[in-house]
Scaffold this active site. Structure first.
Site, PDB file in Angstrom:
ATOM      1  CB  THR A   1       9.261  24.283 -10.859  1.00 33.04           C
ATOM      2  OG1 THR A   1       9.153  24.706  -9.545  1.00 33.04           O
ATOM      3  CG2 THR A   1      10.479  25.566 -11.381  1.00 33.04           C
TER       4      THR A   1
ATOM      5  N   GLY B   1       2.977  17.413 -26.019  1.00 31.52           N
ATOM      6  CA  GLY B   1       1.626  17.167 -26.737  1.00 31.52           C
ATOM      7  C   GLY B   1       0.828  16.036 -26.081  1.00 31.52           C
TER       8      GLY B   1
ATOM      9  CB  CYS C   1       6.643   0.301 -34.525  1.00 32.38           C
ATOM     10  SG  CYS C   1       8.142  -0.472 -35.379  1.00 32.38           S
TER      11      CYS C   1
HETATM   12  C1  PLP Z   1      -0.604  13.528 -33.341  1.00 30.04           C
HETATM   13  C2  PLP Z   1       0.139  13.371 -32.200  1.00 30.04           C
HETATM   14  N1  PLP Z   1      -0.290  13.936 -31.054  1.00 30.04           N
HETATM   15  C3  PLP Z   1       0.218  13.848 -29.727  1.00 30.04           C
HETATM   16  C4  PLP Z   1       1.599  13.288 -29.560  1.00 30.04           C
HETATM   17  C5  PLP Z   1       2.226  13.073 -28.334  1.00 30.04           C
HETATM   18  O1  PLP Z   1       3.440  14.249 -28.150  1.00 30.04           O
HETATM   19  P1  PLP Z   1       4.519  14.082 -26.947  1.00 30.04           P
HETATM   20  O2  PLP Z   1       5.359  13.311 -27.652  1.00 30.04           O
HETATM   21  O3  PLP Z   1       4.922  15.460 -27.028  1.00 30.04           O
HETATM   22  O4  PLP Z   1       3.794  13.763 -25.914  1.00 30.04           O
HETATM   23  C6  PLP Z   1       2.256  12.915 -30.934  1.00 30.04           C
HETATM   24  C7  PLP Z   1       3.561  12.378 -30.663  1.00 30.04           C
HETATM   25  O5  PLP Z   1       4.159  11.699 -31.731  1.00 30.04           O
HETATM   26  C8  PLP Z   1       1.281  12.986 -32.107  1.00 30.04           C
HETATM   27  O6  PLP Z   1       2.154  12.506 -33.309  1.00 30.04           O
END
Ligand code: PLP
Length: 394
Positions: free
Chosen positions: A244, A78, A332
């Site tokens: 990759t 994410g 946290c």
């Molecule tokens: C709303 C939101 N965006 C982005 C992320 C980041 O995702 P990742 O842990 O896959 O990098 C999180 C992770 O807690 C999230 O809750």
């Protein structure tokens, strides 16, 4: 529902942080570590078999969110998806304008990326939510300027579970010719997503939030928008994202998402029943408040602030001692905790924002776990309140 969240007698209720990888996803991934270990860029059969697996996963993810396979690009999660979406638009559109609109309740993957762009000369407007965590369409429209190039608003909030009205917000951005990105990391797999219906231009998701593996994610980029690469090199992902590919991760993520979609309705009903029962019990406590939207919220997500405990890390530590794994939803650690920027943006005082407490269920949780969670949480809240009273006296 099988009782497998209680591994080594622990009760895991922090599924917004990460989820257990499903058995099906593990099984789907395994061959790509051993028999099918080829590099997807290679032209011999090992490579081509891996490439076929990636293509299949791309189709699965695309179908799950109503996109076309050519609109899906794989990432490391994410955070990378958010970085990529925002940087790509900023770089492509910087001649047209340097103003970006987002919200004060985004994950740091968005907020810190925007901070970096501010250092590079972009202007950022952060909208503040109402008391339920919703962003007003009127506020968004009023913030749009002739030089606005992007609106980035999350689909569902990780701290307080509110589901935002992305369809309406994207419509407003488009009315003014502005691109729209949504961070759907907390939403994907848990609530229906159709990128055509929502009419978003870019959408981020992450495998480990829906029972897929960690370190893999995806971005949807509406055709004809090929995002400018964030990571350059060998030109994988049609030149969009070099490196990759994480073949087992991609296969596992697609499998996990497919499983979630197949049982989404049934899971949603089940998770709501766990969530609502817990909310009902916690709200019987004096000085306990539900944060976020009571109606438009993620099915397994319950979040609170409790008056009179110094900060929720103390409560989380106590629960951990009896095998309950919950969290605050904000940055946290076992010993310290920051006040949640999300709750502060919603108008909570710093003292209350230090008390953010989140329970996020998954399909692996059971009704049988609830009485223990409720009993221990209530007990420790009372203990911490008594301790605070004593500290005031002495
Ligand atoms: C709303 C939101 N965006 C982005 C992320 C980041 O995702 P990742 O842990 O896959 O990098 C999180 C992770 O807690 C999230 O809750």
């Amino acid at each position: 529902m099988k009782d497998i969240s209680t591994i080594n007698s622990r009760i895991y209720i922090d599924n917004s942080a990460t989820t257990r990888v499903s058995d099906g996803a593990v099984k789907a991934m395994l061959p790509y570590f051993t028999e099918e270990f080829g590099n997807p860029s290679a032209i011999y059969s090992y490579g081509q078999d891996a490439k076929i697996a990636i293509d299949k996963a791309r189709h699965t993810i695309a179908k799950a969110i109503g996109a076309m396979p050519t609109e899906i690009f794989f990432t490391s999660g994410g955070t990378e998806s958010d970085n990529w979406a925002i940087h790509s638009v900023a770089e492509q559109k910087s001649k047209a304008g340097k103003h970006i609109i987002s919200t004060a309740i985004e994950h740091n993957a968005v907020l810190k990326t925007l901070k970096k762009l501010e250092w590079l000369g972009f202007n950022v407007t952060l909208l503040t939510p109402d008391s339920k965590g919703q962003i007003s369409p009127k506020d968004l429209e009023a913030a749009i300027r002739p030089d606005t190039i992007l609106v980035s608003i999350m689909f569902a909030n990780n701290v307080m579970g509110t589901i935002l009205d992305i369809q309406t917000l994207a419509q407003i951005a488009h009315k003014h010719g502005v691109l729209f990105h949504t961070d759907a990391v907390q939403a994907a797999g848990h609530i229906p997503i159709n990128v055509r219906k929502l009419d978003v231009d870019l959408l981020s998701l992450s495998g480990h939030k829906f029972h897929g593996p960690k370190g893999v994610g995806a971005i949807f980029a509406k055709i004809p928008r090929l995002p400018l690469p964030l990571i350059t090199g060998g030109g994988q992902e049609r030149g969009g994202r070099s490196g990759t590919e994480n073949v087992p991760g991609i296969v596992g993520m697609a499998h996990a998402l497919q499983e979630c979609i197949e049982s989404q309705k049934e899971n949603s009903v089940y998770l709501r029943s766990l969530r609502d029962r817990l909310i009902e019990e916690f709200l019987k406590l004096e000085g306990a408040y539900l944060t976020g939207d009571p109606i438009a919220r993620l099915p397994g997500h319950a979040s609170f602030v409790f008056e009179g405990i110094k900060h929720s890390a103390l409560l989380i530590n106590k629960l951990n001692e009896v095998g309950i794994c919950a969290s605050s939803g904000s940055a946290c650690s076992a010993t310290s905790q920051e006040a949640s920027h999300v709750l502060m943006a919603m108008g909570y005082s710093q003292e209350m924002a230090l008390n953010s407490f989140r329970v996020s269920f998954s399909r692996y949780n059971t009704m049988q776990e609830l009485p223990f969670i409720i009993e221990k949480t209530k007990l420790y809240i009372q203990e911490l309140r008594n301790l605070k009273k004593l500290q005031v006296l002495y």
